[in-house]
Write a protein that holds these residues in place. Structure first.
Motif, PDB file in Angstrom:
ATOM      1  N   UNK A 125       0.596  -1.526  -0.080  1.00 57.53           N
ATOM      2  CA  UNK A 125       0.115  -0.784  -0.210  1.00 57.53           C
ATOM      3  C   UNK A 125       0.962   1.184   0.102  1.00 57.53           C
ATOM      4  N   UNK A 126       0.371   2.426  -0.928  1.00 57.49           N
ATOM      5  CA  UNK A 126       1.228   3.805  -0.902  1.00 57.49           C
ATOM      6  C   UNK A 126       1.606   3.733   0.648  1.00 57.49           C
ATOM      7  N   UNK A 127       0.543   4.737   1.087  1.00 58.58           N
ATOM      8  CA  UNK A 127       0.289   5.054   2.742  1.00 58.58           C
ATOM      9  C   UNK A 127       0.258   4.157   3.642  1.00 58.58           C
ATOM     10  N   UNK A 128       0.656   4.241   4.937  1.00 62.28           N
ATOM     11  CA  UNK A 128       0.496   3.659   6.041  1.00 62.28           C
ATOM     12  C   UNK A 128      -0.475   4.510   6.613  1.00 62.28           C
ATOM     13  N   UNK A 129      -1.976   3.390   7.698  1.00 56.95           N
ATOM     14  CA  UNK A 129      -2.586   4.278   8.560  1.00 56.95           C
ATOM     15  C   UNK A 129      -1.541   5.097   9.335  1.00 56.95           C
ATOM     16  N   UNK A 130      -2.030   5.774   9.784  1.00 59.52           N
ATOM     17  CA  UNK A 130      -1.842   7.008  10.704  1.00 59.52           C
ATOM     18  C   UNK A 130      -2.458   7.072  11.976  1.00 59.52           C
ATOM     19  N   UNK A 131      -2.512   6.963  12.759  1.00 57.12           N
ATOM     20  CA  UNK A 131      -3.250   7.214  14.331  1.00 57.12           C
ATOM     21  C   UNK A 131      -3.444   8.185  14.800  1.00 57.12           C
ATOM     22  N   UNK A 132      -3.823   9.317  14.816  1.00 62.32           N
ATOM     23  CA  UNK A 132      -4.127  10.666  15.503  1.00 62.32           C
ATOM     24  C   UNK A 132      -4.684  11.027  16.979  1.00 62.32           C
ATOM     25  N   UNK A 133      -4.173  11.044  17.623  1.00 61.65           N
ATOM     26  CA  UNK A 133      -4.392  10.997  19.586  1.00 61.65           C
ATOM     27  C   UNK A 133      -4.620  12.778  20.376  1.00 61.65           C
ATOM     28  N   UNK A 134      -5.093  12.645  21.023  1.00 63.75           N
ATOM     29  CA  UNK A 134      -5.867  13.989  22.009  1.00 63.75           C
ATOM     30  C   UNK A 134      -5.050  13.640  23.064  1.00 63.75           C
ATOM     31  N   UNK A 135      -3.702  13.652  23.614  1.00 64.32           N
ATOM     32  CA  UNK A 135      -3.248  12.956  24.462  1.00 64.32           C
ATOM     33  C   UNK A 135      -3.298  11.530  24.671  1.00 64.32           C
ATOM     34  N   UNK A 136      -3.468  10.768  25.733  1.00 61.53           N
ATOM     35  CA  UNK A 136      -3.973   9.208  25.083  1.00 61.53           C
ATOM     36  C   UNK A 136      -5.366   9.476  24.761  1.00 61.53           C
ATOM     37  N   UNK A 137      -6.361  10.135  24.933  1.00 59.44           N
ATOM     38  CA  UNK A 137      -6.961   9.179  23.524  1.00 59.44           C
ATOM     39  C   UNK A 137      -7.227   9.689  21.676  1.00 59.44           C
ATOM     40  N   UNK A 138      -7.094   8.310  20.923  1.00 58.39           N
ATOM     41  CA  UNK A 138      -7.086   8.227  19.794  1.00 58.39           C
ATOM     42  C   UNK A 138      -8.411   8.959  18.973  1.00 58.39           C
ATOM     43  N   UNK A 139      -8.197  10.073  18.425  1.00 52.07           N
ATOM     44  CA  UNK A 139      -9.444  11.106  17.797  1.00 52.07           C
ATOM     45  C   UNK A 139      -9.481  10.522  16.817  1.00 52.07           C
ATOM     46  N   UNK A 140      -8.834  10.266  15.234  1.00 52.49           N
ATOM     47  CA  UNK A 140      -8.985   9.208  14.417  1.00 52.49           C
ATOM     48  C   UNK A 140      -7.963   9.413  13.870  1.00 52.49           C
ATOM     49  N   UNK A 141      -8.577   8.348  12.468  1.00 53.58           N
ATOM     50  CA  UNK A 141      -6.708   7.248  12.178  1.00 53.58           C
ATOM     51  C   UNK A 141      -7.387   7.610  10.302  1.00 53.58           C
TER      52      UNK A 141
END
Length: 240
Positions: A125-141
């Motif tokens: 796959x060209x681009x890998x998944x990226x997890x976005x956090x706000x502090x310890x909380x996952x807010x988006x992927x």
């Protein structure tokens, strides 16, 4: 079936959500198959697939548009081979490709068939998944689906099929069950084992009932599935 050399199949699915925050989604596929004098079969097609890996993918209505080329052939009475090459473009601009090769060998003949299947695949796959956090909380992927890069996997499976049908001829009502035990590993260091089974029963000339079950175990994820299908054929094969 257009003629003895050409076959076309197509399907369409419309998914409609009651939740107004989710987009309705159309998926489907079309495939054209060429029969090369019964020595091999070559198919090409296009497919839109839902990429439903998690809640973020669901809320973003993720799907991929695929083009593929597949082929299969019986090299001998017992030995068969199949392969597929696929390109994939995702709704969010990402892209990927995959290749698969499988070889099967039947140790026994119908109506009791014991078969070994060996398969391998590669995905990128060209681009890998990226997890976005706000502090310890996952807010988006970003790219919220499986995004393997330079990924390889191998699988071996022992398959048993027993045809319990009363008569063996083209168009005869089928009563067949199958069991399979398989295992493999991949470059994600996730060895797995899987047990599956199916049973197909045809009755009253045009009706069929099929049950399927699956249990998959691996360090990173487990899966269990059971399904029941009821079908009706509007035309039937000629019977003596």
């Amino acid at each position: 079936a257009v003629n003895e050399y050409l076959r076309l199949d197509a399907s369409w699915t419309n998914k409609r959500y009651g939740n107004r925050g989710l987009d309705n989604l159309d998926t489907g596929r079309v495939r054209l198959e060429f029969n090369l004098n019964d020595a091999a079969r070559l198919g090409l097609g296009a497919e839109r697939m839902e990429e439903l890996a998690n809640g973020y993918a669901l809320r973003k209505g993720m799907y991929s548009d695929n083009v593929f080329l597949d082929a299969s052939a019986n090299l001998t009475r017992r030995l068969d081979v199949s392969a597929e090459v696929r390109g994939r473009n995702y709704r969010d601009g990402n892209s990927g490709d995959s290749q698969r090769l499988a070889v099967g060998y039947a140790f026994t003949d119908h109506p009791r068939t014991l078969r070994l299947l060996l398969s391998g695949e590669r995905r990128d796959t060209k681009d890998k998944s990226l997890s976005l956090y706000s502090g310890p909380t996952l807010v988006d992927i970003v790219h919220p689906y499986w995004t393997p890069q330079d990924y390889y996997a191998g699988w071996a499976e022992l398959q048993w099929e027993h045809d319990l049908s009363r008569e063996f001829y083209c168009g005869a009502a089928k009563n067949i069950y199958g069991l399979a035990l398989g295992g493999g590993t991949d470059t994600d260091d996730n060895p797995a084992v899987r047990v599956s089974g199916r049973w197909r029963y045809e009755f009253l000339e045009r009706w069929n009932l099929e049950a399927r079950g699956l249990m998959h175990r691996s360090p990173q994820w487990d899966a269990d599935a059971i399904s029941l299908w009821l079908g009706y054929a509007f035309t039937s094969e000629e019977r003596p």
